[in-house]
Scaffold this motif. Structure first.
Motif, PDB file in Angstrom:
ATOM      1  N   CYS A 114      -5.546  -0.315   0.791  1.00  0.00           N
ATOM      2  CA  CYS A 114      -4.558  -1.400   0.876  1.00  0.00           C
ATOM      3  C   CYS A 114      -3.466  -1.193   1.916  1.00  0.00           C
ATOM      4  N   TRP A 143      -2.716  -6.238   6.800  1.00  0.00           N
ATOM      5  CA  TRP A 143      -2.416  -6.237   5.367  1.00  0.00           C
ATOM      6  C   TRP A 143      -1.162  -7.053   5.067  1.00  0.00           C
ATOM      7  N   TYR A 148      -2.239 -10.659   5.186  1.00  0.00           N
ATOM      8  CA  TYR A 148      -3.015 -10.968   3.979  1.00  0.00           C
ATOM      9  C   TYR A 148      -2.082 -11.177   2.790  1.00  0.00           C
TER      10      TYR A 148
END
Length: 137
Positions: A75, A118, A121
């Motif tokens: 992540c 990330w 996102y």
């Protein structure tokens, strides 16, 4: 045939005494010994915090690349660490002359891209969640 008592050799300022096999007045400049000033006051090699290049590849550069790539799976959190380590390693390799600048640059680029993706996102997911969008069956 004696010419009298011989005087000991006294070097002038900036001049070294000749070696045993070296004639005192050969017309050649005196030898320069590394680390000692010559006749003009310059040392044989420069002094500095790293007189020789440190061996091997910079460890922070390798850690930067590894943590940036691990950030793809976990992540993006390790990629932030990879980005920071890459910047530190690039500065360190430039300062010391150690190998690993390219690896640190790759770790910084990958870490920055992964962190950016990330963040995009998460921003996209927050926008969808805040809009109340639902998939209709």
């Amino acid at each position: 045939m004696t010419s009298g008592p011989q005087q000991p050799y006294e070097p002038h300022r900036g001049e070294y005494p000749p070696p045993v096999d070296y004639p005192a007045n050969a017309g050649l400049p005196p030898p320069v010994y590394p680390g000692y000033p010559d006749a003009f006051g310059y040392a044989g090699y420069p002094y500095g915090p790293y007189p020789t290049r440190p061996p091997g590849t910079n460890g922070k550069a390798i850690a930067s690349l590894v943590t940036s790539l691990v950030g793809l799976v976990f992540c993006g959190i390790p990629s932030i660490v990879g980005l920071i380590l890459g910047i530190v390693a690039m500065r360190e390799t430039r300062r010391t002359g150690q190998d690993g600048y390219g690896i640190a640059l790759a770790g910084s680029i990958i870490g920055g891209l992964v962190t950016g993706f990330w963040l995009l996102y998460l921003l996209f997911a927050l926008i969808i969640a805040a809009s109340g969008f639902q998939f209709a069956p």
